[in-house]
Scaffold this motif. Structure first.
Motif, mmCIF file in Angstrom:
data_model
loop_
_atom_site.group_PDB
_atom_site.id
_atom_site.type_symbol
_atom_site.label_atom_id
_atom_site.label_comp_id
_atom_site.label_asym_id
_atom_site.label_seq_id
_atom_site.Cartn_x
_atom_site.Cartn_y
_atom_site.Cartn_z
ATOM 1 N N LYS A 119 -72.968 57.965 -42.981
ATOM 2 C CA LYS A 119 -73.141 57.100 -41.812
ATOM 3 C C LYS A 119 -73.371 55.639 -42.200
ATOM 4 C CE LYS A 119 -75.047 60.905 -39.066
ATOM 5 N NZ LYS A 119 -76.164 61.367 -38.228
ATOM 6 N N LYS A 120 -72.855 55.257 -43.381
ATOM 7 C CA LYS A 120 -72.885 53.846 -43.805
ATOM 8 C C LYS A 120 -71.498 53.275 -43.529
ATOM 9 C CE LYS A 120 -76.263 54.836 -47.433
ATOM 10 N NZ LYS A 120 -76.528 54.827 -48.917
ATOM 11 N N PHE A 121 -71.244 53.030 -42.230
ATOM 12 C CA PHE A 121 -69.877 52.750 -41.811
ATOM 13 C C PHE A 121 -69.388 51.362 -42.245
ATOM 14 C CE2 PHE A 121 -71.455 55.980 -38.812
ATOM 15 C CZ PHE A 121 -70.526 56.979 -39.061
ATOM 16 N N ILE A 122 -70.254 50.398 -42.331
ATOM 17 C CA ILE A 122 -69.817 49.063 -42.788
ATOM 18 C C ILE A 122 -69.362 49.142 -44.238
ATOM 19 C CG2 ILE A 122 -70.560 46.706 -43.221
ATOM 20 C CD1 ILE A 122 -72.508 46.983 -40.901
ATOM 21 N N SER A 123 -70.151 49.766 -45.084
ATOM 22 C CA SER A 123 -69.777 49.919 -46.494
ATOM 23 C C SER A 123 -68.530 50.782 -46.630
ATOM 24 C CB SER A 123 -70.938 50.546 -47.280
ATOM 25 O OG SER A 123 -72.072 49.720 -47.237
ATOM 26 N N ALA A 124 -68.409 51.797 -45.801
ATOM 27 C CA ALA A 124 -67.220 52.656 -45.845
ATOM 28 C C ALA A 124 -65.976 51.845 -45.491
ATOM 29 C CB ALA A 124 -67.387 53.824 -44.877
ATOM 30 N N GLU A 125 -66.089 50.980 -44.450
ATOM 31 C CA GLU A 125 -64.964 50.134 -44.057
ATOM 32 C C GLU A 125 -64.556 49.215 -45.202
ATOM 33 O OE1 GLU A 125 -64.165 48.063 -39.876
ATOM 34 O OE2 GLU A 125 -65.606 46.929 -41.110
ATOM 35 N N GLN A 126 -65.553 48.632 -45.930
ATOM 36 C CA GLN A 126 -65.259 47.763 -47.081
ATOM 37 C C GLN A 126 -64.570 48.546 -48.195
ATOM 38 O OE1 GLN A 126 -69.134 46.252 -47.962
ATOM 39 N NE2 GLN A 126 -69.083 44.664 -46.368
#
Length: 793
Positions: free
Chosen positions: A605-612
């Motif tokens: 659920k670390k979606f910002i880091s996943a997007e990067q």
């Protein structure tokens, strides 16, 4: 008038005192004690007296007529005065021991020891008798005898009318000697002996002072050291203070004070003279040197001029004389350096400057003459050093006129000779096949030619010599290369051929035609081995090394004309293809690594880091587009988590705004995150949204919580705002900072209640809203005030 009155008052006071004081009894007696050696007597006092007598005997103490007694003895005499005085209501009893005197065997080496022989103690019994000679009181007293006298008794008794015939009787008087008396005598006699020792020292010092010779400049340090020792001796003798200790003003048998004064005067005179000589020591030595040189004794004069320069390194006249003597003795370099120092570093008077300039001209002429001699003997290096010294002298000393034409001509002849000498030496070394030494000499000759280009402008011998040496190296490299080539040692052969090719490009000698073919023949196996090694590096994923190998191989193909060689081309193509293939493998691996990381972050659920991470995967694939790595997985991943990432970004932006104290913007951003959460159904990603109220009530930054209170107030959610405000104040937030928002909330609540037709008492409702919280008094007052205002309107 005032003075007369004071005088009259003083006289009256004296008469009154005399009338009150009455002498009732007075008796004076002369006391005498013969003090001598006692053999039968016992007691500590006699033992100490015997010790004193023995000391006097051992030191041959005499009487005043200078006769030594068989056994020294001396007498103690003093006057004893007893008085009874009526001083009103008491009687004053006094017994006074007058000035004690010692006579007899008291003379020691012309000094009277009477004061030192005075007993330490005197004791006696004093009886107070009445008119019937009956003892009324008894007083036992012991006092310390003093040269000026001492009181044996001082007592007071009550005065009665019936007892007016008292008298005093002194009996059992005796003196006592102590160990302190013995010590006192011994110290006095030791002081007398020290006096005579000091007298001997003063006499000797006067004799020694006469031998302190300030004019003895050769041994002046010795003379100064002797004088300093005598000065220290004088200071020590003065420090002993015999004048006070032995009262020499009254008795000075050896006239020590007079002799000390004489010694002081002599030492002061010697000190003044030596200090003057020391202050002018350079001139003293210089004058002595001038006197000697005028008498023809040059060697001795040189010694004194050196001493003058040592005493004062900046005394120019001494240096000029030393330089002239050096020049006379053939030490031109020393004369040059000393003269240059005089004219460039020292402050000189005009006369000394003229002498130094004249000497410098003589030195310059000596350099020219010596340089010509060296050149004629073939000692060119020495000649050049001499001419260089002459040139340096001319350039550093202003006012020195030099004949530069003569200097340049002499230096040119010496340089030409030196140059040909170096070239001839190089040729001999070349003939002996000593190439390393021949090259070194040739390069030295070229450097020498540059240094003396004005004298050797068109000479080519050194350059030709270096070319001949390099040609021999060239031929040697080719022969060595052939030998290695025959041994199939292609790498070493190529190294030798490359050395030869480098020499061929750097020099103008005729090249060997077969060198190109030989170097190509040696280079091809080396190049093929290099390409094979590069292929293995690419297979091992050591791409940076493989690329460097490929680059080196390309340069080698061009250098040795192997670009069109079929075997080389085939191997080079395989290397490039393998590098490309491995690069695509690496690109795919990088894409997969970033993709896997993104999926893991999404599950966490670390979606910002996943997007990067998804973006990094797409970027990695884009760096090698020719590899055609498929990126749809990453693109789909970004699209799948876009709403969750956007929601988390809004929350992060809100946190950053809070950290920068931009609370109003932070509240708006947090509410935007809420709207996004609801619109995009972000809850499906497993994320829970915390309401603004709950987020603010537990936040560490109280000013942010206060801003949320204001936000709810502006949104018309007064009761929520009041509840949050109460929690904020309970945490210690200053009430004064909430004055405006409390007033705003009070007014708004009052207005709503009136619009809704609320009929309850204003005080009851204000207390309800504040929940009787004392920190919300301003809200209550604002509510009640607004209700009153609306009621009137």
């Amino acid at each position: 008038m005032k003075k007369a009155i004071l005088l009259f008052a003083s006289v009256l006071a004296a008469f009154a005192a005399e009338a009150q004081t009455k002498l009732l009894f007075e008796e004076k007696t002369a006391e005498a004690y013969l003090l001598k050696y006692g053999s039968g007597a016992s007691g500590s006092s006699q033992a100490q007296l015997n010790s004193i007598i023995n000391t006097l005997t051992e030191n041959q103490v005499t009487t005043r007529n200078r006769r030594p007694p068989r056994k020294p003895e001396f007498a103690l005499r003093f006057e004893q005065q007893a008085q009874i005085t009526d001083v009103g209501d008491v009687l004053q009893l006094t017994v006074q021991v007058g000035k004690p005197q010692i006579s007899g065997s008291t003379e020691y080496r012309d000094f009277n020891l009477a004061d030192a022989l005075l007993p330490d103690k005197y004791k006696a019994r004093v009886k107070l008798l009445n008119a019937k000679n009956e003892v009324v009181s008894t007083y036992d007293r012991t006092v310390v005898l003093k040269p000026k006298g001492v009181a044996l008794l001082q007592e007071q008794i009550p005065d009665t009318a019936v007892n007016q015939h008292y008298k005093l009787q002194v009996e059992q008087g005796q003196v006592e000697f102590t160990a302190e008396d013995v010590k006192q005598l011994q110290e006095r006699m030791a002081l007398v002996r020290a006096y005579f020792t000091a007298d001997a020292k003063v006499l000797q010092a006067l004799q020694d002072a006469a031998h302190v010779l300030p004019d003895d400049v050769d041994r002046l340090p010795l003379q100064e050291r002797r004088l300093r020792e005598l000065e220290e001796l004088y200071a020590e003798l003065r420090k002993e203070n015999y004048t006070e200790k032995l009262q020499l003003k009254a008795q000075d048998p050896q006239r020590l004070n007079y002799k000390l004064t004489q010694l002081q005067q002599v030492l002061q005179e010697r000190r003044k003279a030596i200090d003057y000589i020391l202050a002018t020591l350079d001139q003293q030595f210089y004058n002595r040197g001038v006197s000697l040189i005028n008498n023809g004794n040059v060697s001795a004069a040189q010694v004194y001029f050196a001493k003058s320069a040592e005493a004062n390194p900046n005394f120019a006249p001494a240096h000029v004389q030393l330089a002239r003597i050096d020049l006379r003795n053939g030490y031109i370099r020393e004369a040059t350096n000393r003269t240059r120092d005089v004219l460039t570093r020292m402050r000189v008077d005009p006369q000394t400057e003229q002498l130094a300039l004249g000497l410098a001209h003589d030195i310059y002429a000596a350099h020219i003459t010596e340089g010509q001699k060296f050149t004629s003997r073939g000692e060119y290096e020495s000649a050049l050093d001499t001419y260089a010294a002459a040139r340096d002298l001319c350039s550093t000393i202003g006012g020195l006129r030099c004949s530069m034409q003569v200097l340049n001509d002499g230096e040119a002849r010496a340089a030409t000779g030196m140059y040909h000498l170096m070239v001839d030496n190089g040729k001999r070394l070349l003939a002996r096949n000593n190439l390393a030494e021949a090259e070194r000499v040739a390069r030295e000759a070229l450097d020498f030619q540059k240094a003396y280009d004005y004298a050797l402008p068109h000479t080519t011998e050194a350059n030709e010599l270096l070319g001949q040496v390099k040609f021999q190296y060239y031929v040697r490299f080719i022969d060595e290369g052939k030998r290695f080539l025959a041994q199939q040692n292609h790498r070493e052969a190529l190294s030798q051929f490359e050395e030869a090719l480098a020499l061929e490009q750097g020099y103008t000698f005729r090249p060997v035609q077969e060198l190109r073919q030989l170097s190509q023949k040696a280079a091809k196996p080396v190049l093929l081995a290099m390409l094979t090694q590069g292929y293995e590096q690419a297979m091992q994923n050591r791409l940076s090394l493989a690329r460097q190998t490929a680059s080196d191989a390309t340069a080698m193909q061009e250098r040795f004309a192997l670009v069109q060689d079929p075997e080389v081309l085939s191997k080079y193509k395989l290397l490039r293809e393998r590098i490309f293939t491995q690069e695509c493998v690496n690109t795919q691996a990088a894409y997969d690594r970033h993709l896997q990381q993104a999926q893991t972050l999404a599950r966490e659920k670390k979606f910002i880091s996943a997007e990067q991470a998804y973006g990094a995967a797409i970027k990695a694939a884009g760096e090698k587009p020719e590899c055609s790595v498929a990126t749809f997985t990453a693109e789909d991943g970004i699209a799948a988590i876009a709403a969750a990432a956007a929601y988390q970004r809004k929350l992060e932006e809100a946190d950053r705004l809070i950290a920068r104290s931009k609370y109003g913007e932070a509240v708006m951003r947090y509410e935007e995150a809420k709207s996004l959460y609801l619109a995009q159904q972000v809850n499906k990603y497993g994320l829970d949204h915390i309401s603004l109220y709950n987020f603010a009530k537990d936040h560490q930054r109280q000013p942010f919580t206060a801003a949320v209170v204001g936000y709810y107030a502006n949104q018309g959610e007064e009761e929520v705002a009041v509840q949050l405000l109460a929690l904020l104040l309970e945490k210690g937030y200053r009430t004064g900072k909430t004055k405006k928002v409390q007033q705003q909330l009070g007014k708004q609540l009052a207005q709503k209640d009136v619009q809704q037709g609320q009929l309850l008492d204003a005080r009851v409702l204000s207390a309800k809203y504040s929940q009787h919280n004392r920190n919300l008094k301003k809200l209550e007052k604002a509510y009640e005030k607004e209700r009153r205002r609306l009621a009137k309107s």
